[in-house]
Design a protein around this motif. Structure first.
Motif, PDB file in Angstrom:
ATOM      1  N   ARG A  52       0.999  -1.199  -0.166  1.00  0.00           N
ATOM      2  CA  ARG A  52       0.010  -0.160  -0.131  1.00  0.00           C
ATOM      3  C   ARG A  52       0.916   0.791  -0.186  1.00  0.00           C
ATOM      4  O   ARG A  52       0.172   2.028  -0.408  1.00  0.00           O
ATOM      5  CB  ARG A  52      -0.671  -0.051   1.084  1.00  0.00           C
ATOM      6  CG  ARG A  52      -2.071  -1.086   1.030  1.00  0.00           C
ATOM      7  CD  ARG A  52      -3.354  -0.871   2.251  1.00  0.00           C
ATOM      8  NE  ARG A  52      -2.605  -1.295   3.633  1.00  0.00           N
ATOM      9  CZ  ARG A  52      -2.944  -0.076   5.273  1.00  0.00           C
ATOM     10  NH1 ARG A  52      -4.214  -0.683   4.468  1.00  0.00           N
ATOM     11  NH2 ARG A  52      -2.696  -1.123   5.758  1.00  0.00           N
ATOM     12  N   SER A  53       2.392   1.032   0.909  1.00  0.00           N
ATOM     13  CA  SER A  53       2.886   2.333   0.658  1.00  0.00           C
ATOM     14  C   SER A  53       4.476   1.573  -0.559  1.00  0.00           C
ATOM     15  O   SER A  53       4.127   0.714  -0.974  1.00  0.00           O
ATOM     16  CB  SER A  53       3.224   3.184   1.542  1.00  0.00           C
ATOM     17  OG  SER A  53       4.304   1.576   2.554  1.00  0.00           O
ATOM     18  N   SER A  54       5.100   2.304  -0.378  1.00  0.00           N
ATOM     19  CA  SER A  54       6.528   1.764  -1.337  1.00  0.00           C
ATOM     20  C   SER A  54       7.021   1.377  -0.596  1.00  0.00           C
ATOM     21  O   SER A  54       7.448   1.483   0.413  1.00  0.00           O
ATOM     22  CB  SER A  54       7.292   3.530  -1.979  1.00  0.00           C
ATOM     23  OG  SER A  54       7.242   4.385  -0.854  1.00  0.00           O
ATOM     24  N   LEU A  55       8.186  -0.078  -1.151  1.00  0.00           N
ATOM     25  CA  LEU A  55       9.182  -0.281   0.638  1.00  0.00           C
ATOM     26  C   LEU A  55       9.552   0.899   0.769  1.00  0.00           C
ATOM     27  O   LEU A  55      10.190   0.826   1.815  1.00  0.00           O
ATOM     28  CB  LEU A  55      10.315  -0.949  -0.711  1.00  0.00           C
ATOM     29  CG  LEU A  55      11.313  -1.724  -0.379  1.00  0.00           C
ATOM     30  CD1 LEU A  55      10.608  -2.209   0.950  1.00  0.00           C
ATOM     31  CD2 LEU A  55      11.427  -2.778  -1.089  1.00  0.00           C
ATOM     32  N   TRP A  58       7.393   2.216   3.866  1.00  0.00           N
ATOM     33  CA  TRP A  58       8.239   0.931   4.822  1.00  0.00           C
ATOM     34  C   TRP A  58       9.317   0.771   5.394  1.00  0.00           C
ATOM     35  O   TRP A  58       9.440   1.137   6.781  1.00  0.00           O
ATOM     36  CB  TRP A  58       7.599  -0.167   3.873  1.00  0.00           C
ATOM     37  CG  TRP A  58       7.176  -1.390   5.377  1.00  0.00           C
ATOM     38  CD1 TRP A  58       6.049  -1.290   5.928  1.00  0.00           C
ATOM     39  CD2 TRP A  58       8.046  -2.938   5.382  1.00  0.00           C
ATOM     40  NE1 TRP A  58       6.614  -2.722   6.617  1.00  0.00           N
ATOM     41  CE2 TRP A  58       7.153  -3.354   5.900  1.00  0.00           C
ATOM     42  CE3 TRP A  58       9.482  -3.286   3.863  1.00  0.00           C
ATOM     43  CZ2 TRP A  58       7.791  -4.390   5.954  1.00  0.00           C
ATOM     44  CZ3 TRP A  58       9.567  -4.600   4.566  1.00  0.00           C
ATOM     45  CH2 TRP A  58       8.933  -5.539   5.638  1.00  0.00           C
ATOM     46  N   LEU A  59      10.492   1.107   4.142  1.00  0.00           N
ATOM     47  CA  LEU A  59      11.454   1.046   5.678  1.00  0.00           C
ATOM     48  C   LEU A  59      12.113   2.466   6.398  1.00  0.00           C
ATOM     49  O   LEU A  59      12.592   1.943   7.631  1.00  0.00           O
ATOM     50  CB  LEU A  59      13.037   0.856   4.294  1.00  0.00           C
ATOM     51  CG  LEU A  59      12.535  -0.780   3.967  1.00  0.00           C
ATOM     52  CD1 LEU A  59      13.710  -0.101   2.411  1.00  0.00           C
ATOM     53  CD2 LEU A  59      13.608  -1.569   4.410  1.00  0.00           C
ATOM     54  N   TYR A  60      11.922   3.821   6.138  1.00  0.00           N
ATOM     55  CA  TYR A  60      11.927   4.816   6.741  1.00  0.00           C
ATOM     56  C   TYR A  60      10.486   4.553   7.848  1.00  0.00           C
ATOM     57  O   TYR A  60      10.917   4.868   8.564  1.00  0.00           O
ATOM     58  CB  TYR A  60      11.551   6.158   5.726  1.00  0.00           C
ATOM     59  CG  TYR A  60      12.734   6.588   4.933  1.00  0.00           C
ATOM     60  CD1 TYR A  60      13.034   7.473   5.963  1.00  0.00           C
ATOM     61  CD2 TYR A  60      13.075   6.453   3.642  1.00  0.00           C
ATOM     62  CE1 TYR A  60      14.467   8.144   5.928  1.00  0.00           C
ATOM     63  CE2 TYR A  60      13.858   7.289   3.630  1.00  0.00           C
ATOM     64  CZ  TYR A  60      14.939   7.694   4.145  1.00  0.00           C
ATOM     65  OH  TYR A  60      15.880   8.593   3.970  1.00  0.00           O
ATOM     66  N   ARG A  61       9.885   3.905   7.707  1.00  0.00           N
ATOM     67  CA  ARG A  61       8.848   3.059   9.053  1.00  0.00           C
ATOM     68  C   ARG A  61       9.214   3.106   9.929  1.00  0.00           C
ATOM     69  O   ARG A  61       9.560   3.306  11.477  1.00  0.00           O
ATOM     70  CB  ARG A  61       7.470   3.334   9.345  1.00  0.00           C
ATOM     71  CG  ARG A  61       6.719   2.535  10.555  1.00  0.00           C
ATOM     72  CD  ARG A  61       5.150   2.857   9.275  1.00  0.00           C
ATOM     73  NE  ARG A  61       4.220   2.595  10.486  1.00  0.00           N
ATOM     74  CZ  ARG A  61       3.138   2.349  10.909  1.00  0.00           C
ATOM     75  NH1 ARG A  61       2.365   1.636   9.556  1.00  0.00           N
ATOM     76  NH2 ARG A  61       1.878   2.191  11.693  1.00  0.00           N
TER      77      ARG A  61
END
Length: 343
Positions: A52-55, A58-61
Protein backbone atom coordinates in the motif's frame (compact mmCIF):
# COMPACT_ATOMS: atom_id res chain seq x y z
CA UNK A 1 5.48 -12.00 -0.81
CA UNK A 2 8.72 -13.99 -1.25
CA UNK A 3 11.78 -12.67 0.59
CA UNK A 4 14.35 -13.88 -1.96
CA UNK A 5 14.55 -10.49 -3.69
CA UNK A 6 14.35 -8.32 -0.58
CA UNK A 7 18.08 -7.62 -0.33
CA UNK A 8 18.28 -6.42 -3.94
CA UNK A 9 15.14 -4.30 -3.61
CA UNK A 10 16.26 -2.70 -0.33
CA UNK A 11 19.91 -2.10 -1.28
CA UNK A 12 19.31 1.25 -3.11
CA UNK A 13 17.90 2.73 0.11
CA UNK A 14 20.72 1.72 2.44
CA UNK A 15 22.77 4.92 2.13
CA UNK A 16 19.82 7.26 2.70
CA UNK A 17 18.57 5.14 5.60
CA UNK A 18 22.06 5.37 7.12
CA UNK A 19 22.01 9.16 6.76
CA UNK A 20 18.52 9.31 8.32
CA UNK A 21 19.51 7.16 11.30
CA UNK A 22 22.71 9.19 11.69
CA UNK A 23 20.78 12.48 11.77
CA UNK A 24 18.49 10.95 14.39
CA UNK A 25 21.25 9.46 16.58
CA UNK A 26 24.41 11.49 15.93
CA UNK A 27 26.53 8.31 15.92
CA UNK A 28 27.70 6.41 12.84
CA UNK A 29 28.14 3.23 14.90
CA UNK A 30 24.59 3.38 16.27
CA UNK A 31 23.23 4.36 12.85
CA UNK A 32 24.84 1.37 11.17
CA UNK A 33 23.43 -0.92 13.86
CA UNK A 34 19.95 0.53 13.38
CA UNK A 35 20.11 0.20 9.58
CA UNK A 36 21.06 -3.45 10.02
CA UNK A 37 18.14 -3.88 12.42
CA UNK A 38 15.81 -2.12 9.98
CA UNK A 39 16.81 -4.38 7.09
CA UNK A 40 16.52 -7.48 9.27
CA UNK A 41 13.04 -6.47 10.42
CA UNK A 42 12.12 -5.69 6.83
CA UNK A 43 13.37 -9.05 5.60
CA UNK A 44 11.51 -10.92 8.31
CA UNK A 45 8.28 -9.04 7.65
CA UNK A 46 8.50 -8.74 3.88
CA UNK A 47 5.99 -11.52 3.30
CA UNK A 48 3.44 -9.32 5.12
CA UNK A 49 4.30 -6.16 3.14
CA UNK A 50 1.06 -5.38 1.32
CA UNK A 51 2.42 -2.75 -1.05
CA UNK A 52 0.00 0.00 0.00
CA UNK A 53 3.04 2.24 0.42
CA UNK A 54 6.39 2.09 -1.35
CA UNK A 55 9.16 -0.12 0.01
CA UNK A 56 11.16 3.07 0.74
CA UNK A 57 8.32 4.48 2.87
CA UNK A 58 7.92 1.20 4.71
CA UNK A 59 11.66 1.01 5.48
CA UNK A 60 11.71 4.61 6.72
CA UNK A 61 8.87 3.80 9.08
CA UNK A 62 10.77 0.83 10.50
CA UNK A 63 14.01 2.82 10.79
CA UNK A 64 12.38 5.84 12.44
CA UNK A 65 10.69 3.74 15.12
CA UNK A 66 13.88 1.77 15.73
CA UNK A 67 15.70 5.08 16.27
CA UNK A 68 13.00 6.34 18.65
CA UNK A 69 13.32 3.15 20.70
CA UNK A 70 17.11 3.55 20.81
CA UNK A 71 16.87 7.20 21.84
CA UNK A 72 14.82 6.27 24.89
CA UNK A 73 17.98 4.90 26.51
CA UNK A 74 20.75 7.10 25.08
CA UNK A 75 22.16 10.53 25.90
CA UNK A 76 22.21 13.53 23.57
CA UNK A 77 25.37 13.63 21.50
CA UNK A 78 27.33 16.87 21.40
CA UNK A 79 30.46 18.55 20.09
CA UNK A 80 32.86 20.50 22.33
CA UNK A 81 31.43 23.78 21.01
CA UNK A 82 28.10 22.77 22.54
CA UNK A 83 29.54 22.60 26.05
CA UNK A 84 31.39 25.84 26.65
CA UNK A 85 33.14 28.88 25.21
CA UNK A 86 36.12 28.77 22.88
CA UNK A 87 39.70 29.31 23.99
CA UNK A 88 41.63 31.94 22.01
CA UNK A 89 45.02 30.96 23.44
CA UNK A 90 46.60 27.87 21.85
CA UNK A 91 48.38 27.11 25.09
CA UNK A 92 45.14 26.54 27.03
CA UNK A 93 45.17 23.21 28.87
CA UNK A 94 43.36 20.39 27.09
CA UNK A 95 40.61 18.80 29.17
CA UNK A 96 39.55 15.24 28.30
CA UNK A 97 35.92 14.36 29.03
CA UNK A 98 35.33 10.70 28.26
CA UNK A 99 31.92 10.34 29.90
CA UNK A 100 30.18 12.64 27.41
CA UNK A 101 28.27 11.11 24.47
CA UNK A 102 30.17 12.73 21.59
CA UNK A 103 28.89 13.25 18.07
CA UNK A 104 30.78 11.21 15.47
CA UNK A 105 31.32 11.76 11.72
CA UNK A 106 29.47 10.01 8.90
CA UNK A 107 31.38 8.51 5.95
CA UNK A 108 29.97 9.94 2.72
CA UNK A 109 30.82 9.32 -0.93
CA UNK A 110 33.33 11.56 -2.64
CA UNK A 111 32.48 13.62 -5.69
CA UNK A 112 33.86 10.97 -8.05
CA UNK A 113 32.05 8.01 -6.47
CA UNK A 114 30.55 5.71 -9.12
CA UNK A 115 26.92 6.50 -10.03
CA UNK A 116 26.85 9.33 -7.51
CA UNK A 117 24.45 12.09 -8.52
CA UNK A 118 26.10 15.48 -7.78
CA UNK A 119 22.74 16.78 -6.51
CA UNK A 120 22.61 13.90 -4.02
CA UNK A 121 26.07 14.86 -2.76
CA UNK A 122 24.88 18.45 -2.28
CA UNK A 123 21.77 17.37 -0.36
CA UNK A 124 23.78 14.96 1.78
CA UNK A 125 26.28 17.66 2.68
CA UNK A 126 23.55 20.17 3.51
CA UNK A 127 21.66 17.75 5.75
CA UNK A 128 24.60 16.12 7.57
CA UNK A 129 26.74 19.16 8.39
CA UNK A 130 28.15 18.62 11.86
CA UNK A 131 26.66 21.83 13.26
CA UNK A 132 23.23 20.89 11.91
CA UNK A 133 23.34 17.31 13.20
CA UNK A 134 24.42 18.66 16.59
CA UNK A 135 21.42 21.02 16.49
CA UNK A 136 19.09 18.11 15.70
CA UNK A 137 20.34 16.38 18.85
CA UNK A 138 18.98 19.22 20.99
CA UNK A 139 15.41 18.43 19.95
CA UNK A 140 13.21 15.93 21.82
CA UNK A 141 13.22 12.63 19.96
CA UNK A 142 9.72 12.79 18.46
CA UNK A 143 10.14 16.43 17.37
CA UNK A 144 13.46 15.44 15.81
CA UNK A 145 11.85 12.54 13.96
CA UNK A 146 9.03 14.64 12.51
CA UNK A 147 11.35 17.47 11.49
CA UNK A 148 13.70 15.08 9.70
CA UNK A 149 10.93 13.12 8.02
CA UNK A 150 9.13 16.21 6.71
CA UNK A 151 11.77 18.92 6.23
CA UNK A 152 14.78 16.77 5.31
CA UNK A 153 13.51 13.54 3.75
CA UNK A 154 10.36 15.08 2.25
CA UNK A 155 7.50 12.96 3.59
CA UNK A 156 4.07 14.52 4.05
CA UNK A 157 2.91 15.36 7.56
CA UNK A 158 0.20 12.70 7.25
CA UNK A 159 2.86 10.08 6.45
CA UNK A 160 5.02 11.17 9.39
CA UNK A 161 1.96 10.95 11.66
CA UNK A 162 1.33 7.40 10.48
CA UNK A 163 4.98 6.50 11.12
CA UNK A 164 4.69 7.74 14.71
CA UNK A 165 1.18 6.41 15.32
CA UNK A 166 -0.20 9.84 16.12
CA UNK A 167 -2.72 12.29 14.66
CA UNK A 168 -1.95 14.74 11.88
CA UNK A 169 -2.66 17.65 14.24
CA UNK A 170 -0.31 16.28 16.88
CA UNK A 171 2.34 15.72 14.24
CA UNK A 172 1.92 19.26 12.91
CA UNK A 173 2.36 20.59 16.46
CA UNK A 174 5.57 18.57 16.90
CA UNK A 175 6.90 19.98 13.63
CA UNK A 176 6.07 23.57 14.57
CA UNK A 177 7.82 23.24 17.92
CA UNK A 178 10.88 21.66 16.31
CA UNK A 179 11.13 24.42 13.71
CA UNK A 180 10.72 27.08 16.39
CA UNK A 181 13.46 25.52 18.54
CA UNK A 182 15.91 25.46 15.64
CA UNK A 183 15.01 29.02 14.67
CA UNK A 184 15.64 30.19 18.24
CA UNK A 185 19.11 28.61 18.33
CA UNK A 186 20.12 28.07 14.69
CA UNK A 187 23.23 26.14 13.67
CA UNK A 188 25.96 28.06 11.89
CA UNK A 189 25.35 28.34 8.15
CA UNK A 190 27.93 28.16 5.37
CA UNK A 191 28.31 31.71 4.09
CA UNK A 192 29.70 30.63 0.74
CA UNK A 193 29.52 26.96 -0.18
CA UNK A 194 32.36 26.06 -2.53
CA UNK A 195 31.98 23.51 -5.29
CA UNK A 196 33.31 19.99 -4.75
CA UNK A 197 36.31 20.73 -6.96
CA UNK A 198 37.29 23.55 -4.57
CA UNK A 199 36.90 21.20 -1.60
CA UNK A 200 39.18 18.67 -3.29
CA UNK A 201 41.82 21.33 -3.91
CA UNK A 202 41.63 22.54 -0.29
CA UNK A 203 42.01 18.95 0.93
CA UNK A 204 44.98 18.36 -1.37
CA UNK A 205 46.78 21.47 -0.13
CA UNK A 206 45.87 20.80 3.52
CA UNK A 207 47.10 17.21 3.33
CA UNK A 208 50.34 18.32 1.69
CA UNK A 209 51.04 20.90 4.39
CA UNK A 210 49.97 18.48 7.13
CA UNK A 211 52.37 15.77 6.05
CA UNK A 212 55.13 18.36 5.74
CA UNK A 213 54.29 19.60 9.29
CA UNK A 214 54.20 23.10 7.80
CA UNK A 215 52.05 25.12 10.18
CA UNK A 216 52.52 28.31 8.15
CA UNK A 217 51.01 26.76 5.02
CA UNK A 218 48.28 25.11 7.06
CA UNK A 219 47.39 28.43 8.68
CA UNK A 220 47.15 30.08 5.26
CA UNK A 221 44.30 27.67 4.47
CA UNK A 222 42.28 28.74 7.52
CA UNK A 223 39.72 31.50 7.85
CA UNK A 224 40.61 34.08 10.45
CA UNK A 225 37.66 32.99 12.63
CA UNK A 226 38.20 29.25 12.17
CA UNK A 227 37.02 26.92 14.96
CA UNK A 228 38.96 23.82 15.97
CA UNK A 229 37.47 20.98 18.03
CA UNK A 230 38.91 17.66 19.23
CA UNK A 231 36.33 15.35 20.88
CA UNK A 232 36.69 13.76 23.43
CA UNK A 233 38.68 16.86 24.47
CA UNK A 234 36.23 19.48 25.71
CA UNK A 235 38.67 22.36 25.06
CA UNK A 236 38.21 23.99 21.68
CA UNK A 237 39.82 26.93 19.92
CA UNK A 238 38.66 29.87 17.85
CA UNK A 239 40.89 31.94 15.56
CA UNK A 240 43.76 31.21 13.19
CA UNK A 241 46.45 32.29 15.66
CA UNK A 242 45.15 30.05 18.44
CA UNK A 243 44.96 27.04 16.13
CA UNK A 244 48.46 27.57 14.77
CA UNK A 245 49.81 27.98 18.31
CA UNK A 246 48.12 24.69 19.28
CA UNK A 247 49.64 22.97 16.25
CA UNK A 248 53.09 24.33 17.06
CA UNK A 249 52.93 23.32 20.73
CA UNK A 250 51.37 19.88 20.43
CA UNK A 251 50.52 18.40 17.09
CA UNK A 252 53.71 17.68 15.19
CA UNK A 253 55.87 16.33 18.01
CA UNK A 254 55.70 12.89 16.31
CA UNK A 255 55.67 11.96 12.61
CA UNK A 256 52.18 11.76 11.10
CA UNK A 257 50.64 10.65 7.83
CA UNK A 258 47.14 10.99 6.41
CA UNK A 259 44.77 9.50 3.85
CA UNK A 260 42.05 11.56 2.14
CA UNK A 261 38.42 10.79 3.00
CA UNK A 262 34.97 12.37 2.76
CA UNK A 263 32.77 12.77 5.84
CA UNK A 264 29.46 14.59 6.30
CA UNK A 265 29.77 15.71 2.67
CA UNK A 266 33.05 17.48 3.47
CA UNK A 267 36.74 16.77 2.82
CA UNK A 268 38.35 14.77 5.62
CA UNK A 269 41.47 12.79 6.51
CA UNK A 270 42.33 9.60 8.32
CA UNK A 271 45.31 10.65 10.45
CA UNK A 272 48.01 8.21 11.56
CA UNK A 273 50.63 8.83 14.24
CA UNK A 274 53.90 6.98 14.70
CA UNK A 275 53.97 4.70 17.76
CA UNK A 276 56.96 3.55 19.83
CA UNK A 277 57.66 0.75 17.33
CA UNK A 278 57.80 3.10 14.38
CA UNK A 279 54.42 2.02 12.98
CA UNK A 280 51.87 4.50 11.71
CA UNK A 281 48.73 3.71 13.72
CA UNK A 282 45.18 5.05 13.55
CA UNK A 283 44.90 8.30 15.49
CA UNK A 284 41.97 10.48 14.37
CA UNK A 285 39.45 11.32 11.67
CA UNK A 286 39.75 15.01 10.80
CA UNK A 287 36.81 16.74 9.09
CA UNK A 288 37.28 20.07 7.27
CA UNK A 289 34.36 22.39 6.64
CA UNK A 290 35.11 25.06 4.07
CA UNK A 291 33.75 28.46 3.05
CA UNK A 292 34.95 30.40 0.05
CA UNK A 293 37.92 28.12 -0.49
CA UNK A 294 39.20 28.35 3.10
CA UNK A 295 38.76 26.03 6.07
CA UNK A 296 36.15 27.47 8.45
CA UNK A 297 35.96 24.56 10.87
CA UNK A 298 38.18 21.61 11.80
CA UNK A 299 36.82 18.77 13.91
CA UNK A 300 39.39 16.17 14.91
CA UNK A 301 37.64 13.03 16.15
CA UNK A 302 40.18 11.29 18.39
CA UNK A 303 38.45 7.94 18.06
CA UNK A 304 40.61 5.39 16.18
CA UNK A 305 37.68 2.96 16.17
CA UNK A 306 36.08 5.18 13.53
CA UNK A 307 38.59 3.93 10.94
CA UNK A 308 36.60 0.70 10.51
CA UNK A 309 33.52 2.69 9.49
CA UNK A 310 35.55 4.50 6.82
CA UNK A 311 37.08 1.29 5.51
CA UNK A 312 40.69 2.39 6.06
CA UNK A 313 43.35 0.29 7.84
CA UNK A 314 44.35 0.71 11.46
CA UNK A 315 48.03 0.53 10.51
CA UNK A 316 49.42 2.41 7.52
CA UNK A 317 51.92 0.32 5.56
CA UNK A 318 53.90 0.98 2.40
CA UNK A 319 51.19 -0.76 0.38
CA UNK A 320 48.41 1.50 1.65
CA UNK A 321 50.23 4.77 2.25
CA UNK A 322 49.34 7.76 0.14
CA UNK A 323 52.61 9.34 -1.09
CA UNK A 324 53.34 12.60 0.74
CA UNK A 325 51.55 15.52 -0.87
CA UNK A 326 49.48 13.39 -3.25
CA UNK A 327 45.68 13.23 -3.07
CA UNK A 328 44.53 10.02 -4.68
CA UNK A 329 40.87 10.08 -5.69
CA UNK A 330 40.90 6.27 -5.64
CA UNK A 331 41.11 6.33 -1.86
CA UNK A 332 38.28 8.83 -1.42
CA UNK A 333 36.09 6.78 -3.76
CA UNK A 334 36.85 3.18 -2.84
CA UNK A 335 37.08 3.52 0.90
CA UNK A 336 34.10 5.81 1.41
CA UNK A 337 31.89 3.32 -0.39
CA UNK A 338 32.84 0.25 1.62
CA UNK A 339 30.43 -0.96 4.29
CA UNK A 340 30.87 0.27 6.75
CA UNK A 341 45.72 10.74 23.48
CA UNK A 342 45.83 14.31 22.32
CA UNK A 343 45.52 15.90 18.98
Amino acid sequence: MPTDDFDALAAPYRQELLAHCYRMLGSVHDAEDLVQETLLRGWRGYDRFDGRSSLRTWLYRIATNACLSALASTHRRVLPSGLGTAAEDGGTDLVHVDEVAWLTPLPTPGRTAPAQDPSDVTVLRASTRLALVAAFQRLPARQRAVLLLVDVVGFRIAEAAEFLGTSVNACRSLLQRARAALAADPPAEDEVRPGPEVDEEVLRRYLEAFEAADTRRLAELLRGDVTYEMPPIATWFRGRDAVRDHWTRRVFSKPRRALPLWANGCPAMAVYMEDTHGEMRAHAVEVLETEGGLVSRVVVFLHPELFAHFGVPDVLTGATACPPGVLRGRWSTEHNNRPGQTR
